[in-house]
Design a protein around this motif. Structure first.
Motif, PDB file in Angstrom:
ATOM      1  N   ARG A  20     -27.352  81.521 -77.564  1.00  0.00           N
ATOM      2  CA  ARG A  20     -27.093  81.760 -75.995  1.00  0.00           C
ATOM      3  C   ARG A  20     -27.568  81.988 -75.252  1.00  0.00           C
ATOM      4  N   VAL A  21     -28.390  83.455 -75.472  1.00  0.00           N
ATOM      5  CA  VAL A  21     -29.033  84.263 -74.911  1.00  0.00           C
ATOM      6  C   VAL A  21     -31.233  83.942 -74.623  1.00  0.00           C
ATOM      7  N   LEU A  22     -30.950  83.424 -76.253  1.00  0.00           N
ATOM      8  CA  LEU A  22     -32.581  82.911 -76.272  1.00  0.00           C
ATOM      9  C   LEU A  22     -32.620  81.147 -75.016  1.00  0.00           C
ATOM     10  N   LEU A  23     -31.667  80.264 -75.677  1.00  0.00           N
ATOM     11  CA  LEU A  23     -31.852  79.472 -75.192  1.00  0.00           C
ATOM     12  C   LEU A  23     -31.846  79.514 -74.087  1.00  0.00           C
ATOM     13  N   MET A  24     -31.019  80.658 -72.535  1.00  0.00           N
ATOM     14  CA  MET A  24     -31.213  80.102 -71.341  1.00  0.00           C
ATOM     15  C   MET A  24     -32.073  80.062 -70.669  1.00  0.00           C
ATOM     16  N   PRO A  25     -33.249  80.674 -70.925  1.00  0.00           N
ATOM     17  CA  PRO A  25     -34.499  80.008 -70.220  1.00  0.00           C
ATOM     18  C   PRO A  25     -34.882  78.760 -70.225  1.00  0.00           C
ATOM     19  N   VAL A  26     -34.808  78.514 -71.792  1.00  0.00           N
ATOM     20  CA  VAL A  26     -35.328  77.140 -72.120  1.00  0.00           C
ATOM     21  C   VAL A  26     -34.131  75.927 -71.389  1.00  0.00           C
ATOM     22  N   ARG A  27     -33.012  76.111 -71.370  1.00  0.00           N
ATOM     23  CA  ARG A  27     -32.209  75.318 -70.628  1.00  0.00           C
ATOM     24  C   ARG A  27     -32.573  75.270 -69.082  1.00  0.00           C
ATOM     25  N   GLU A  28     -33.021  76.654 -68.829  1.00  0.00           N
ATOM     26  CA  GLU A  28     -33.771  76.477 -67.401  1.00  0.00           C
ATOM     27  C   GLU A  28     -35.091  75.624 -66.967  1.00  0.00           C
ATOM     28  N   VAL A  29     -36.080  75.741 -68.036  1.00  0.00           N
ATOM     29  CA  VAL A  29     -37.658  74.749 -68.742  1.00  0.00           C
ATOM     30  C   VAL A  29     -36.697  73.593 -68.412  1.00  0.00           C
ATOM     31  N   VAL A  30     -35.843  72.451 -69.086  1.00  0.00           N
ATOM     32  CA  VAL A  30     -35.272  71.580 -69.519  1.00  0.00           C
ATOM     33  C   VAL A  30     -34.715  70.923 -68.145  1.00  0.00           C
ATOM     34  N   LYS A  31     -34.675  72.098 -67.298  1.00  0.00           N
ATOM     35  CA  LYS A  31     -33.336  71.238 -66.473  1.00  0.00           C
ATOM     36  C   LYS A  31     -34.955  71.391 -65.183  1.00  0.00           C
ATOM     37  N   GLY A  32     -36.314  72.163 -65.096  1.00  0.00           N
ATOM     38  CA  GLY A  32     -37.051  71.981 -64.026  1.00  0.00           C
ATOM     39  C   GLY A  32     -38.293  70.839 -64.678  1.00  0.00           C
ATOM     40  N   ILE A  33     -38.078  70.245 -65.710  1.00  0.00           N
ATOM     41  CA  ILE A  33     -38.779  69.371 -66.043  1.00  0.00           C
ATOM     42  C   ILE A  33     -37.771  67.621 -66.000  1.00  0.00           C
ATOM     43  N   SER A  34     -36.838  67.770 -65.911  1.00  0.00           N
ATOM     44  CA  SER A  34     -35.905  66.977 -65.810  1.00  0.00           C
ATOM     45  C   SER A  34     -36.336  66.650 -63.982  1.00  0.00           C
ATOM     46  N   HIS A  35     -36.439  67.531 -63.250  1.00  0.00           N
ATOM     47  CA  HIS A  35     -36.818  67.774 -61.481  1.00  0.00           C
ATOM     48  C   HIS A  35     -37.758  66.699 -61.834  1.00  0.00           C
ATOM     49  N   LEU A  36     -38.894  67.841 -62.380  1.00  0.00           N
ATOM     50  CA  LEU A  36     -40.198  67.261 -62.312  1.00  0.00           C
ATOM     51  C   LEU A  36     -40.468  65.298 -62.741  1.00  0.00           C
ATOM     52  N   SER A  37     -39.642  65.210 -63.548  1.00  0.00           N
ATOM     53  CA  SER A  37     -39.473  63.487 -63.698  1.00  0.00           C
ATOM     54  C   SER A  37     -38.925  62.530 -63.124  1.00  0.00           C
ATOM     55  N   LYS A  38     -37.715  63.450 -61.764  1.00  0.00           N
ATOM     56  CA  LYS A  38     -36.581  62.607 -61.149  1.00  0.00           C
ATOM     57  C   LYS A  38     -38.054  62.744 -59.624  1.00  0.00           C
ATOM     58  N   GLY A  39     -39.390  62.966 -59.979  1.00  0.00           N
ATOM     59  CA  GLY A  39     -40.187  63.397 -58.357  1.00  0.00           C
ATOM     60  C   GLY A  39     -39.852  64.078 -57.726  1.00  0.00           C
ATOM     61  N   ASN A  40     -38.548  64.878 -57.847  1.00  0.00           N
ATOM     62  CA  ASN A  40     -38.068  66.421 -57.002  1.00  0.00           C
ATOM     63  C   ASN A  40     -39.545  67.524 -57.482  1.00  0.00           C
ATOM     64  N   TYR A  41     -40.343  67.842 -56.478  1.00  0.00           N
ATOM     65  CA  TYR A  41     -41.634  68.327 -57.580  1.00  0.00           C
ATOM     66  C   TYR A  41     -41.306  69.748 -56.900  1.00  0.00           C
ATOM     67  N   SER A  42     -40.611  69.846 -55.442  1.00  0.00           N
ATOM     68  CA  SER A  42     -40.081  71.554 -54.787  1.00  0.00           C
ATOM     69  C   SER A  42     -39.687  72.557 -55.603  1.00  0.00           C
ATOM     70  N   GLU A  43     -38.794  72.282 -56.549  1.00  0.00           N
ATOM     71  CA  GLU A  43     -37.976  73.419 -57.641  1.00  0.00           C
ATOM     72  C   GLU A  43     -38.607  74.076 -58.404  1.00  0.00           C
ATOM     73  N   ARG A  44     -38.389  75.289 -57.987  1.00  0.00           N
ATOM     74  CA  ARG A  44     -38.930  76.418 -58.325  1.00  0.00           C
ATOM     75  C   ARG A  44     -38.578  77.443 -59.298  1.00  0.00           C
ATOM     76  N   PHE A  45     -39.183  78.070 -60.077  1.00  0.00           N
ATOM     77  CA  PHE A  45     -38.475  78.785 -61.342  1.00  0.00           C
ATOM     78  C   PHE A  45     -38.284  80.361 -60.127  1.00  0.00           C
ATOM     79  N   ASN A  46     -37.060  80.448 -60.364  1.00  0.00           N
ATOM     80  CA  ASN A  46     -36.803  82.543 -59.483  1.00  0.00           C
ATOM     81  C   ASN A  46     -36.549  83.120 -60.789  1.00  0.00           C
TER      82      ASN A  46
END
Length: 495
Positions: free
Chosen positions: A219-245
């Motif tokens: 769970r701990v190791l895959l938490m950032p991977v889920r964040e990456v998947v979420k960010g790529i999902s935003h990019l695929s939908k054309g939302n380019y303003s999302e950033r990782f914090n």
């Protein structure tokens, strides 16, 4: 199967393999250590027997002929008990000291009396009760000549445990005992079984702990991977303003930074595309509006249709044609569609020819050009594209330099590269906007604005031509008060 499940199963599988290997090696080590421990007990027993036989040998006049076989067998049987238990006679422990020693009681009656008297009472009682059941390994005693005096016969005496019987530092006999490779006593089996079950319970406990830790780690190791998947999902939908914090310094942190950079690039690309369409529409709308206005004026009879009006219409049409040609050239250079024929050429001669072909436009703008390089400098490139590059840069300086003005062209060779430096006079460009000059249809708000019918694509095409020649092009404010454009090209390699 999800990555979390694969990671969990990988942790459990690895832990199980390591745990099974560790417990198996521990079990093997325990078995080997237990047998070695039995062997050490057997050596201690043989050492006690050796002392007893040494005393018996001394009491018998230092000769085995004075000792009966029955005495030897009795002594062997008494000390052949289970090596895991204390040798006992009823409830009384036998003393771990040499037998038949009268000195223990403080009496010394002489060898004849000791032989006549025979063994002690507890040995006589053991003889009357019959030979005890032997629990230990078979044991025999041999004289120095290799003759068996008492005990069990051995098929392979070389593979046995041996212990010398010393009397006055002289070997008077040798004791032999079969080595123990497997313990068959009830107590030993019970102890081994107890250790086995203990190892099994320890293994199950460790496996349960590994399952809990593996689940938490997954769970701990895959938490950032889920964040990456979420960010790529935003990019695929054309939302380019999302950033990782998340501030991470590992590989996932590098991936997040790259995704953020990709989002910025995509957002800039979308903005550039929208600006590109708007600029092209504006560039096309201006001459088309002029054409439509003049045609309507001619149709309404406001203006006569004469040579002057025809020339005006031709100028606007040529402006549209020039813009379309530039767009076509830019699209070809962007996709690598421009054809290049590389050959050895003299860049000095190429600059002189380009200046000669643009002499009328330079004179019309009252621009003084200084280029006095006479030494030939050879590079490898396409002559037609390089002349196009030089013409674009020179015309850009002519178009954006106040009259009267000056343009200086210098050639500088450094090791394996050539620098072509263009410096012109006022007006200049802010340093922060110099790199934007190479963007298509870039418009400035400063005084150095477009003053001819160009569409602002010349420097963009020039950058693509330079990059096709493995070179670099850059711009900065000039020390003459205007703009400095520097082109870096590789020199021809000497064969």
């Amino acid at each position: 199967m999800k990555i979390s499940q694969k990671l969990f199963l990988a942790f459990i599988g690895l832990t199980s393999i390591v745990l099974i290997a560790t417990l198996s090696l521990a079990r093997w080590s325990f078995d080997q250590g237990f047998v070695n421990y039995i062997h050490s007990l057997e050596e201690e027993r043989l050492h006690t027997l050796s002392n007893s036989f040494s005393s018996l040998y001394g009491q018998s006049g230092q000769s085995w002929d004075n000792v009966s076989v029955q005495q030897l067998n009795t002594l062997l049987r008494v000390f052949s008990a289970d090596p895991l238990k204390l040798v006992t006679n009823g409830d009384r422990k036998l003393p771990p000291r040499p037998l038949f020693v009268d000195a223990i009681k403080g009496v010394d009656s002489g060898p004849e009396e000791r032989v006549r008297r025979g063994p002690p009472p507890h040995l006589r009682d053991a003889r009357k009760a019959g030979p005890p059941r032997r629990l230990g390994p078979p044991t025999s005693i041999y004289n120095p000549a290799g003759e068996r005096l008492a005990g069990d016969a051995f098929d392979d005496i070389d593979g046995s445990i041996s212990m010398p019987v010393l009397y006055n530092d002289e070997v008077v006999a040798t004791l032999y005992s079969n080595p123990i490779f497997e313990v068959n006593s009830i107590s030993a089996k019970a102890f081994a079984k107890q250790q086995l079950w203990t190892s099994i319970w320890i293994g199950l406990l460790c496996l349960s702990l590994a399952i809990i830790i593996s689940w938490l780690l997954a769970r701990v190791l895959l938490m950032p991977v889920r964040e990456v998947v979420k960010g790529i999902s935003h990019l695929s939908k054309g939302n380019y303003s999302e950033r990782f914090n998340l501030d991470r310094q590992d590989e996932l942190g590098l991936l997040m930074n790259d995704i953020d950079h990709l989002a910025v690039t995509l957002e800039n690309t979308r903005s550039a595309k929208n600006r590109w369409f708007a600029d092209i529409s504006h560039e096309l709308r201006t001459p088309l509006s002029i054409l439509c206005g003049e045609i309507d004026a001619i149709k309404a009879g406001i203006r006569p249709f004469n040579q002057q009006q025809l020339t005006s219409l031709e100028q606007e049409v040529m402006r549209i044609k020039h813009l379309v040609d530039d767009l076509y050239q830019l699209s070809l250079s962007d996709v690598g569609g421009l054809k290049y024929q590389f050959e050895s050429l003299n860049i000095t001669q190429c600059i002189n020819e380009t200046l000669l072909s643009l002499e009328d436009k330079i004179s019309e703008k009252d621009i003084a050009v200084s280029f006095t390089a006479d030494e030939p400098i050879f590079i490898t490139g396409d002559a037609m594209r390089l002349r196009q590059l030089l013409a674009n840069v020179i015309l850009n300086s002519v178009a954006y330099t106040d009259s009267p003005g000056r343009l200086s062209i210098d050639l500088i060779t450094e090791k394996e590269r050539l620098l072509i430096v263009f410096n012109d006079t006022k007006p200049s460009v802010d340093a922060s906007e110099c790199e934007l000059l190479f963007d298509p249809l870039h418009r400035q708000d400063s005084s150095r604005v477009r003053r001819n019918n160009g569409a602002g694509l010349g420097l963009t095409i020039s950058r693509n031509i330079v990059e096709a020649h493995d070179g670099l092009i850059s711009a900065r404010p000039s020390n003459l008060g205007g703009l400095c454009i520097e082109i870096v090209l590789p020199l021809q390699k000497e064969s």
